[in-house]
Motif scaffolding. Structure first.
Motif, PDB file in Angstrom:
ATOM      1  N   GLN A 180      34.627  36.413  39.314  1.00  0.00           N
ATOM      2  CA  GLN A 180      34.882  35.127  38.660  1.00  0.00           C
ATOM      3  C   GLN A 180      34.447  35.226  37.203  1.00  0.00           C
ATOM      4  OE1 GLN A 180      32.037  34.010  41.171  1.00  0.00           O
ATOM      5  NE2 GLN A 180      33.291  33.434  42.921  1.00  0.00           N
ATOM      6  N   GLY A 195      51.052  33.251  38.777  1.00  0.00           N
ATOM      7  CA  GLY A 195      49.960  32.598  38.060  1.00  0.00           C
ATOM      8  C   GLY A 195      49.865  33.048  36.611  1.00  0.00           C
ATOM      9  N   PRO A 250      49.629  38.410  37.225  1.00  0.00           N
ATOM     10  CA  PRO A 250      48.438  38.672  38.031  1.00  0.00           C
ATOM     11  C   PRO A 250      48.732  39.725  39.094  1.00  0.00           C
ATOM     12  CG  PRO A 250      48.739  36.317  37.738  1.00  0.00           C
ATOM     13  CD  PRO A 250      49.993  36.970  37.223  1.00  0.00           C
ATOM     14  N   CYS A 287      48.463  34.838  33.174  1.00  0.00           N
ATOM     15  CA  CYS A 287      47.878  36.143  32.861  1.00  0.00           C
ATOM     16  C   CYS A 287      47.959  36.352  31.355  1.00  0.00           C
ATOM     17  CB  CYS A 287      48.623  37.249  33.597  1.00  0.00           C
ATOM     18  SG  CYS A 287      47.833  38.869  33.485  1.00  0.00           S
ATOM     19  N   SER A 331      47.358  39.197  43.817  1.00  0.00           N
ATOM     20  CA  SER A 331      47.209  37.754  44.029  1.00  0.00           C
ATOM     21  C   SER A 331      48.583  37.138  43.792  1.00  0.00           C
ATOM     22  CB  SER A 331      46.162  37.163  43.078  1.00  0.00           C
ATOM     23  OG  SER A 331      46.579  37.262  41.735  1.00  0.00           O
ATOM     24  N   ASP A 332      48.651  35.834  43.623  1.00  0.00           N
ATOM     25  CA  ASP A 332      49.917  35.159  43.350  1.00  0.00           C
ATOM     26  C   ASP A 332      50.431  35.588  41.981  1.00  0.00           C
ATOM     27  OD1 ASP A 332      52.049  33.488  42.946  1.00  0.00           O
ATOM     28  OD2 ASP A 332      50.896  31.623  43.032  1.00  0.00           O
ATOM     29  N   GLN A 369      43.484  37.202  34.328  1.00  0.00           N
ATOM     30  CA  GLN A 369      44.452  36.525  35.178  1.00  0.00           C
ATOM     31  C   GLN A 369      43.795  35.340  35.884  1.00  0.00           C
ATOM     32  OE1 GLN A 369      45.502  39.708  37.971  1.00  0.00           O
ATOM     33  NE2 GLN A 369      44.091  38.886  39.484  1.00  0.00           N
ATOM     34  N   ASN A 370      44.614  34.317  36.132  1.00  0.00           N
ATOM     35  CA  ASN A 370      44.133  33.123  36.836  1.00  0.00           C
ATOM     36  C   ASN A 370      42.855  32.583  36.206  1.00  0.00           C
ATOM     37  OD1 ASN A 370      46.254  33.386  38.788  1.00  0.00           O
ATOM     38  ND2 ASN A 370      45.058  34.986  39.790  1.00  0.00           N
ATOM     39  N   THR A 371      42.852  32.531  34.885  1.00  0.00           N
ATOM     40  CA  THR A 371      41.676  32.104  34.142  1.00  0.00           C
ATOM     41  C   THR A 371      42.125  31.458  32.845  1.00  0.00           C
ATOM     42  OG1 THR A 371      39.509  32.833  33.355  1.00  0.00           O
ATOM     43  CG2 THR A 371      41.370  34.283  32.881  1.00  0.00           C
TER      44      THR A 371
END
Length: 278
Positions: free
Chosen positions: A263, A50, A43, A52, A46-47, A12-14
């Motif tokens: 991260q 976003g 995600p 995923c 988190s938000d 997610q977010n990646t």
């Protein structure tokens, strides 16, 4: 401390390139015996608007991009896919990975994405009734030539799943969750790996004893079930904190610490591995 180590990356977010770089780097670091992703479409924590990546497709690509790491989804929400479909997916991935799959499954919990997609999640009781049926269906399809099953949620007639994967009688089944009445009871019956979602070493020890009690009820040796737990590496990259937490859990019988990476940066891996070796 006799604890082994793995890592987990949330897709997610990646981006795919970022995830790929972490897994390929980790494949060359022998401290990490396995890599894990998750099974969500939004995600989490988190938000939720976003990006995923879907967990099983991503895991299949990661298996092809690596050679050594065992691979798994921690864990698959059983309500997202019919268990016969999931059993076929697991056999195929076990084959293409050369027998490196661990099959992570759970009852499911995410109301937001389930509701958005119109996928029935159900009450807590319904989730676990369905999950228990699914465990029986999956185990049979992965192990037997044919499967007949007449349940409340699933009905199979002379069902086949071919070809099966190289791990026999089936890939290790990992069940994640801390629930004492249903999750750990189902784990005792069907799993070769239990994942403690999170908590203190004292909480882990208590849940471990509950699992052992459920094993005793059915005449199973609890030593047959590998015990793992999430250990989170923070944004501050405090590697010693990870070592200390893994050691504390190891003192209570943990087999595998699955380190949740904050991260998707391969630069994290070598310093983390050095700390774990120490």
């Amino acid at each position: 401390m006799d604890v082994r180590f793995a890592f987990k990356t949330s897709p997610q977010n990646t981006t795919w390139a970022e995830m790929l770089s972490v897994w390929q780097a980790a494949d060359g670091i022998d401290v990490f015996e396995s890599g894990w992703t998750f099974d969500h479409f939004y995600p989490i924590f988190s938000d939720s608007t976003g990006p995923c990546l879907e967990g099983w497709v991503t895991l299949t690509a990661l298996a092809q991009a690596t050679e050594r790491l065992r691979v798994g989804v921690l864990v698959t929400g059983i309500h997202y896919r019919h268990p016969a479909v999931l059993a076929n997916m697991a056999s195929a991935l076990d084959i293409v990975s050369g027998g490196r799959l661990d099959l992570g499954i759970g009852a499911g919990w995410n109301e937001e994405e389930s509701g958005a997609y119109g996928i029935e999640l159900g009450s807590i009781k319904e989730r676990f009734d369905r999950f228990e049926e699914a465990c029986e269906v999956i185990t049979s399809l992965l192990s037997n030539e044919t499967t007949d099953f007449a349940g409340t949620f699933y009905q199979l007639r002379n069902a086949r799943n071919e070809p099966k994967g190289p791990q026999q009688p089936h890939p290790p089944i990992c069940i994640g969750g801390n629930g004492e009445k249903r999750t750990l009871k189902i784990t005792a019956k069907y799993a070769q790996h239990w994942n403690f979602v999170g908590g203190t070493p004292a909480e882990f020890a208590r849940k471990r004893e509950v699992l052992a009690s459920h094993c005793a009820d059915i005449g199973r040796d609890p030593a047959e079930i590998m015990l793992s737990a999430h250990v989170r590496l923070g944004e501050d990259r405090d590697y010693q904190r990870v070592v200390d937490e893994a050691a504390a859990l190891g003192a209570e019988g943990l087999d595998l610490a699955i380190i949740y990476l904050p991260q998707h940066d391969p630069a994290i891996l070598e310093p983390l591995a050095e700390a774990l070796r120490g």
